[in-house]
Design a protein around this motif. Structure first.
Motif, PDB file in Angstrom:
ATOM      1  N   ILE A   1      31.379  51.265  33.471  1.00 56.47           N
ATOM      2  CA  ILE A   1      31.187  50.714  32.122  1.00 56.47           C
ATOM      3  C   ILE A   1      32.226  49.664  31.756  1.00 56.47           C
ATOM      4  N   ALA A   2      33.332  49.619  32.511  1.00 55.93           N
ATOM      5  CA  ALA A   2      34.393  48.659  32.220  1.00 55.93           C
ATOM      6  C   ALA A   2      34.130  47.362  32.982  1.00 55.93           C
ATOM      7  N   LYS A   3      34.409  46.271  32.308  1.00 56.47           N
ATOM      8  CA  LYS A   3      34.215  44.946  32.886  1.00 56.47           C
ATOM      9  C   LYS A   3      35.531  44.481  33.518  1.00 56.47           C
ATOM     10  N   ASP A   4      35.439  43.896  34.715  1.00 57.16           N
ATOM     11  CA  ASP A   4      36.611  43.363  35.400  1.00 57.16           C
ATOM     12  C   ASP A   4      37.012  42.037  34.764  1.00 57.16           C
ATOM     13  N   MET A   5      38.187  42.012  34.133  1.00 54.43           N
ATOM     14  CA  MET A   5      38.675  40.806  33.464  1.00 54.43           C
ATOM     15  C   MET A   5      39.840  40.180  34.217  1.00 54.43           C
TER      16      MET A   5
ATOM     17  N   ASN B   1      45.513  43.063  26.768  1.00 51.38           N
ATOM     18  CA  ASN B   1      46.367  43.320  27.922  1.00 51.38           C
ATOM     19  C   ASN B   1      45.602  44.165  28.920  1.00 51.38           C
ATOM     20  N   GLY B   2      45.673  43.833  30.175  1.00 49.30           N
ATOM     21  CA  GLY B   2      45.034  44.623  31.214  1.00 49.30           C
ATOM     22  C   GLY B   2      43.742  44.016  31.709  1.00 49.30           C
ATOM     23  N   ASP B   3      43.292  44.536  32.852  1.00 45.70           N
ATOM     24  CA  ASP B   3      42.132  43.972  33.541  1.00 45.70           C
ATOM     25  C   ASP B   3      40.814  44.656  33.209  1.00 45.70           C
ATOM     26  N   TYR B   4      40.838  45.731  32.433  1.00 46.43           N
ATOM     27  CA  TYR B   4      39.612  46.457  32.093  1.00 46.43           C
ATOM     28  C   TYR B   4      39.219  46.167  30.649  1.00 46.43           C
ATOM     29  N   GLU B   5      37.969  45.752  30.439  1.00 42.98           N
ATOM     30  CA  GLU B   5      37.441  45.553  29.087  1.00 42.98           C
ATOM     31  C   GLU B   5      36.235  46.457  28.905  1.00 42.98           C
ATOM     32  N   ILE B   6      36.234  47.199  27.815  1.00 43.12           N
ATOM     33  CA  ILE B   6      35.121  48.105  27.509  1.00 43.12           C
ATOM     34  C   ILE B   6      34.575  47.744  26.140  1.00 43.12           C
TER      35      ILE B   6
END
Length: 141
Positions: A101-105, A113-118
């Motif tokens: 469900i998390a998008k790779d950013m 901050n961080g590589d996971y976007e939900i």
């Protein structure tokens, strides 16, 4: 700078940030004045060393928050009209997102901050999302 007037300064290049545990209504309303470029950030520290940074925006429907625990940024929250966006502050691939469900950013410019976007628009996956947050917590501590 003696004799300078407000009109003589290029305020579009300026950024003033006020940080406080609280702001009164007059201070909150002042960010709506045209031509004044500044930000208000509420900061709250809790007994468990969690710190919330709440960016008070002109639009009363949008608030950004940064979640800090033990001086480490755990993630960012961006409230929207129909849900919220959550960024988890860890490198992509560091947590087990078995549902995907998390998008790779990691290769995309983004706010948090961080590589996971939900993107959260309902409460269907909240328990699963909390399990992802717990994984980030374990990595950071």
């Amino acid at each position: 700078m003696k004799g300078e007037r407000r009109e003589d300064i290029d305020w579009s290049q300026s950024r003033v940030i006020f940080v406080s545990p609280s702001f009164n209504n007059y201070q909150k309303e002042s960010i709506n004045f045209k031509g004044l470029h500044f930000e208000l950030w509420d900061v709250k520290k809790f007994s468990n060393n969690t710190v919330f940074f709440n960016n008070i925006k002109q639009s009363k429907t949008v608030i950004d928050e940064i979640v800090v625990y033990n001086n480490k940024i755990m993630g960012d929250i961006h409230l929207q009209k129909r849900g919220l966006k959550l960024w988890l502050n860890t490198k992509f691939g560091a947590i087990d997102d078995s549902k995907g469900i998390a998008k790779d950013m990691s290769k995309t410019g983004h706010w948090g901050n961080g590589d996971y976007e939900i993107q959260i628009s309902d409460d269907e996956e909240l328990e699963y999302i909390f399990s992802l947050i717990k994984q980030v917590y374990k990595i950071k501590n």
